[in-house]
Design an enzyme around this catalytic site. Structure first.
Site, PDB file in Angstrom:
ATOM      1  N   THR A  12      44.672  34.820  42.500  1.00 23.10           N
ATOM      2  CA  THR A  12      43.904  33.645  42.091  1.00 23.10           C
ATOM      3  C   THR A  12      44.143  32.455  43.008  1.00 23.10           C
ATOM      4  O   THR A  12      43.230  31.666  43.262  1.00 23.10           O
ATOM      5  CB  THR A  12      44.250  33.270  40.634  1.00 23.10           C
ATOM      6  OG1 THR A  12      43.941  34.371  39.794  1.00 23.10           O
ATOM      7  CG2 THR A  12      43.465  32.050  40.164  1.00 23.10           C
ATOM      8  N   ASP A  87      48.543  39.049  37.887  1.00 22.60           N
ATOM      9  CA  ASP A  87      48.425  40.209  37.003  1.00 22.60           C
ATOM     10  C   ASP A  87      49.505  41.258  37.242  1.00 22.60           C
ATOM     11  O   ASP A  87      50.007  41.874  36.296  1.00 22.60           O
ATOM     12  CB  ASP A  87      47.047  40.857  37.147  1.00 22.60           C
ATOM     13  CG  ASP A  87      45.953  40.083  36.441  1.00 22.60           C
ATOM     14  OD1 ASP A  87      46.238  38.980  35.934  1.00 22.60           O
ATOM     15  OD2 ASP A  87      44.817  40.576  36.391  1.00 22.60           O
TER      16      ASP A  87
END
Length: 333
Positions: A12, A87
């Protein structure tokens, strides 16, 4: 303060809008350019790859591991920062920690909000990670996020979208960052580092199977039939399942599959309390309890054991050492 190498892998912190959602497409120079540099720190870049971390493979992670070791071969480097998607950050960080024997810190960071957003957390997290890499020693691989410092071992993503995304639910906070200072609150305990593994042409398959009410051995057996050399069984409670799953574990171990036992409960250790399919029986059937490590990191421990040797007895011993169990010596990192 130091010469820090940033290894950029995507996530991200390197993501931009793609028309229907966000995805990593920025290079490392663009990521570094978002953040101010702490005073006295010089930064060098290794632009390794730029992918969303759910897409990472064992090959990606082993490439990152070898790159870190190559960078640390230069005695003039004072530390490393790895920018990474959140993640699977806990998995990559733990893999590196299992093989990390250098006093210099390797600090993982990332962000929960994409680059370029007005309320983005990437620049602040990167600044803090650089500060942490330059000012800590002997703590192993770390995660710097939202003004907090975590040991790689045991730390998991606990928030899907909130900014303070990481914690070790079973241990106290390792450190905190504020006003340009890193404060270390405790020293993590880690087993001796494993040797650097080879880069296999085909990495071993390691699957994760979760138990639940009405659970049966179908998925565990399917993993074994699919060629899994390792399986992580995620039990209920302190690490429990059913008598049928115990027999499936026994059969898998008999076929040379390395089985680890963790729990779906957020905090606390796997503990041999219950029989009739509980952890007492699962461990007796050959499953290796993982203490307070949860599924993602338990899988990495199994993977590292499988990469270390083809000898089944040695694999179980190495797994116990990686977990800090089975008589291995835990040392301050």
């Amino acid at each position: 303060m130091g010469r820090i190498v940033v290894i950029s892998t995507g996530g991200t912190i390197a993501s931009r809008w793609q028309g229907s959602g966000f995805a990593a497409d920025a290079d490392g120079n663009e990521v570094i350019a978002t953040a101010p540099l702490p005073e006295g720190i010089t930064v060098e870049l290794v632009d390794l790859f730029s992918v969303n971390s759910p897409r990472l493979t064992t090959a990606h992670q082993l490439t990152l591991l070898r790159t870190v070791h190559e960078v640390l071969a230069d005695p003039g480097v004072d530390g490393i920062v790895v920018t990474h998607g959140t993640d699977t950050l806990e998995e990559s960080a733990f893999l590196l920690d299992l093989h990390h024997h250098d006093p210099r810190s390797v600090v993982f960071t990332g962000s929960q909000r994409p680059m370029g957003t007005a309320d983005g957390d990437g620049p602040g997290n990167l600044y803090d990670a650089l500060l942490t890499a330059a000012n800590t020693r002997g703590l192993g691989v770390l995660i710097s996020f939202a003004g907090r410092v975590h040991a790689a071992r045991g730390t998991v993503k606990t928030q899907a979208v909130e900014l303070d995304a990481f914690a070790d639910p079973s241990k106290e906070l390792l450190g905190k960052i504020g006003f340009g200072k890193v404060t270390v609150l405790r020293t993590p305990q880690r087993p001796a580092a494993l040797p650097l593994p080879a880069m296999p042409e085909l990495p071993p398959r390691v699957d994760v199977v979760v138990h639940h009410a009405d659970g049966d051995p179908v998925l565990l057996n399917a993993a074994v039939e699919a060629g899994a050399r390792g399986v992580v069984l995620v039990g209920t409670g302190a690490g429990n399942a059913t008598p049928e799953i115990v027999e499936a574990v026994r059969a898998a171990v008999g076929r040379g599959v390395l089985v680890a036992l963790t729990t779906r409960v957020m905090a606390g250790p796997v503990t041999e309390i219950y029989t009739h399919g509980g952890a007492v029986d699962l461990v007796a059937a050959g499953a290796v309890p993982t203490g307070t490590l949860r599924a993602g990191q338990a899988r990495i421990a199994v993977l590292s054991a499988l990469l270390a040797t083809d000898n089944k007895v040695e694999q179980a011993r190495i797994l116990r050492e990686a977990l800090g169990a089975g008589g291995s010596v835990l040392v301050g990192a």
